[in-house]
Design a protein around this motif. Structure first.
Motif, mmCIF file in Angstrom:
data_model
loop_
_atom_site.group_PDB
_atom_site.id
_atom_site.type_symbol
_atom_site.label_atom_id
_atom_site.label_comp_id
_atom_site.label_asym_id
_atom_site.label_seq_id
_atom_site.Cartn_x
_atom_site.Cartn_y
_atom_site.Cartn_z
ATOM 1 N N LYS A 132 0.846 -1.195 0.000
ATOM 2 C CA LYS A 132 0.000 0.000 0.000
ATOM 3 C C LYS A 132 0.879 1.242 0.000
ATOM 4 O O LYS A 132 2.105 1.158 0.135
ATOM 5 C CB LYS A 132 -0.934 -0.004 1.214
ATOM 6 C CG LYS A 132 -0.231 0.034 2.570
ATOM 7 C CD LYS A 132 -1.285 0.057 3.681
ATOM 8 C CE LYS A 132 -0.640 0.220 5.054
ATOM 9 N NZ LYS A 132 -1.664 0.319 6.127
ATOM 10 N N GLU A 133 0.229 2.400 -0.132
ATOM 11 C CA GLU A 133 0.969 3.640 -0.299
ATOM 12 C C GLU A 133 1.135 4.421 1.004
ATOM 13 O O GLU A 133 1.906 5.380 1.053
ATOM 14 C CB GLU A 133 0.276 4.540 -1.324
ATOM 15 C CG GLU A 133 0.358 4.037 -2.760
ATOM 16 C CD GLU A 133 -0.430 2.769 -2.995
ATOM 17 O OE1 GLU A 133 -1.627 2.731 -2.637
ATOM 18 O OE2 GLU A 133 0.171 1.805 -3.524
ATOM 19 N N LYS A 134 0.468 4.018 2.038
ATOM 20 C CA LYS A 134 0.592 4.708 3.320
ATOM 21 C C LYS A 134 1.626 4.009 4.203
ATOM 22 O O LYS A 134 1.685 2.785 4.250
ATOM 23 C CB LYS A 134 -0.761 4.752 4.037
ATOM 24 C CG LYS A 134 -1.779 5.659 3.350
ATOM 25 C CD LYS A 134 -3.074 5.734 4.140
ATOM 26 C CE LYS A 134 -4.071 6.662 3.457
ATOM 27 N NZ LYS A 134 -5.362 6.728 4.208
ATOM 28 N N VAL A 135 2.423 4.804 4.901
ATOM 29 C CA VAL A 135 3.454 4.246 5.776
ATOM 30 C C VAL A 135 2.801 3.627 7.004
ATOM 31 O O VAL A 135 1.939 4.222 7.645
ATOM 32 C CB VAL A 135 4.454 5.342 6.211
ATOM 33 C CG1 VAL A 135 5.488 4.764 7.170
ATOM 34 C CG2 VAL A 135 5.139 5.934 4.991
ATOM 35 N N SER A 136 3.201 2.396 7.301
ATOM 36 C CA SER A 136 2.670 1.674 8.459
ATOM 37 C C SER A 136 3.812 1.051 9.246
ATOM 38 O O SER A 136 4.713 0.437 8.672
ATOM 39 C CB SER A 136 1.706 0.570 8.000
ATOM 40 O OG SER A 136 1.378 -0.290 9.071
ATOM 41 N N THR A 166 6.913 -0.343 3.647
ATOM 42 C CA THR A 166 6.389 1.015 3.523
ATOM 43 C C THR A 166 7.342 2.020 4.169
ATOM 44 O O THR A 166 7.542 3.117 3.657
ATOM 45 C CB THR A 166 4.993 1.141 4.160
ATOM 46 O OG1 THR A 166 5.084 0.900 5.581
ATOM 47 C CG2 THR A 166 4.022 0.144 3.556
ATOM 48 N N ASP A 224 9.400 4.906 1.958
ATOM 49 C CA ASP A 224 9.319 6.324 2.288
ATOM 50 C C ASP A 224 10.712 6.904 2.540
ATOM 51 O O ASP A 224 11.028 8.016 2.085
ATOM 52 C CB ASP A 224 8.429 6.527 3.513
ATOM 53 C CG ASP A 224 8.274 7.991 3.884
ATOM 54 O OD1 ASP A 224 7.694 8.738 3.071
ATOM 55 O OD2 ASP A 224 8.750 8.391 4.966
ATOM 56 N N PHE A 252 -3.969 8.553 -7.205
ATOM 57 C CA PHE A 252 -2.586 8.591 -6.717
ATOM 58 C C PHE A 252 -1.746 9.372 -7.718
ATOM 59 O O PHE A 252 -1.545 8.945 -8.849
ATOM 60 C CB PHE A 252 -2.034 7.170 -6.561
ATOM 61 C CG PHE A 252 -0.654 7.123 -5.974
ATOM 62 C CD1 PHE A 252 -0.460 7.227 -4.611
ATOM 63 C CD2 PHE A 252 0.456 6.974 -6.798
ATOM 64 C CE1 PHE A 252 0.824 7.181 -4.059
ATOM 65 C CE2 PHE A 252 1.745 6.928 -6.266
ATOM 66 C CZ PHE A 252 1.925 7.040 -4.898
#
Length: 303
Positions: A180-184, A190, A194, A231
């Motif tokens: 996915k594109e969100k940092v977790s 991720t 980033d 996106f």
């Protein structure tokens, strides 16, 4: 402009002919590829291995070896060392893996006395010519580094960027793959993606290098998917390099492209003083030819 693997072959034909040292050359597909590359004036081949086996195989597949240099060294480790030594002494420009385990060849490459060790991390780069994609796709690392750390990913990415630039790509677009594109905090890919993006913005990977991360595979190679998911990134649908978070991801994507998307490919190891042509034993002569051409083009850049 290079957009296909055939374009790489043409580029290799246009530049000065490179000398290739083949470790354990007693393999039919290797000999077919090397013979074709020599016939196309891409390389001058030095075949190292069991001379009797090399001659028998060449006769079986109809290759005339009179224009080849053959060095008889039946022992695999010694053959690998000789191939590496040929490069370190200036008698060859790059190395190719023949009928030999990768570990044996890499042991010779990393030999402290005659090896080709450099400061960079060794990593594998595959280049795919995918019928459904509009340009060549570089994939790393699906063959060497199992679960690279952020520091190792920096080295892997540097190697892939060098390979991409050797093919004439002016602005290299990199996709650091994740789910996915969100940092977790629960997904290291991720976090690393980033971090690599921030390093690129600071100029760590040089000018004209765009790094996006984290980013999922579909967004990296499909503008339509990126538009649907809203996106926005210059890398979306335009990736030149896919940076895999682990070897399983890289290996899986690569084999899916080959066996399900009819992609043609070339494989190389980067990070040593010269490129090392390395493909799977299951790969055919065409793949090996493309890999030789790729290695030749990169070697000519004196990276």
């Amino acid at each position: 402009m290079i957009k296909t693997l055939q374009d790489i072959v043409k580029r290799a034909q246009e530049q000065p002919k490179m000398k290739l040292a083949v470790a354990a050359a007693q393999d039919s597909d290797v000999l077919k590829a090397v013979a074709e590359a020599q016939e196309k004036n891409i390389i001058e081949a030095i075949l190292i291995g069991n001379e009797e086996d090399i001659n028998v195989i060449a006769k079986e597949i109809g290759i005339d070896l009179t224009s080849f240099t053959i060095i008889h060294i039946p022992d695999l480790m010694e053959a690998a060392l000789e191939a590496v030594k040929m490069v370190s002494t200036g008698k060859a420009d790059f190395v190719m893996k023949g009928l030999i385990d990768t570990s044996i060849l890499l042991k010779a490459v990393l030999n402290k006395e005659v090896g080709l060790r450099a400061e960079n991390l060794l990593s594998h780069v595959m280049v795919y010519d995918v019928p459904t994609y509009h340009k060549l796709l570089f994939l790393t690392d699906g063959g060497m580094n199992i679960a690279p750390t952020l520091e190792e990913k920096k080295g892997i990415l540097k190697n892939a960027i060098l390979a991409a630039r050797a093919t004439g790509i002016q602005e290299v677009k990199v996709a650091c793959l994740a789910a996915k594109e969100k940092v977790s905090d629960k997904m290291q890919a991720t976090i690393d993606g980033d971090s690599l993006k921030q390093l690129a913005l600071e100029g760590y990977f040089g000018k004209s290098t765009l790094v996006e991360g984290p980013i999922a595979f579909d967004l990296a190679i499909s503008k339509n998917a990126a538009e649907i998911k809203k996106f926005n990134s210059p890398v979306a649908g335009e990736a030149d390099i896919l940076l895999a978070p682990t070897i399983e991801v890289g290996n899986g994507i690569g084999k899916a492209l080959t066996y399900m998307a009819n992609a043609k490919s070339a494989g190389i190891i980067m990070g040593a003083k010269v490129p090392i042509v390395l493909v799977s034993r299951a790969d055919d002569a065409e793949t090996k030819l493309y890999s030789i051409a790729l290695g030749s083009v990169i070697a000519a850049c004196n990276y």
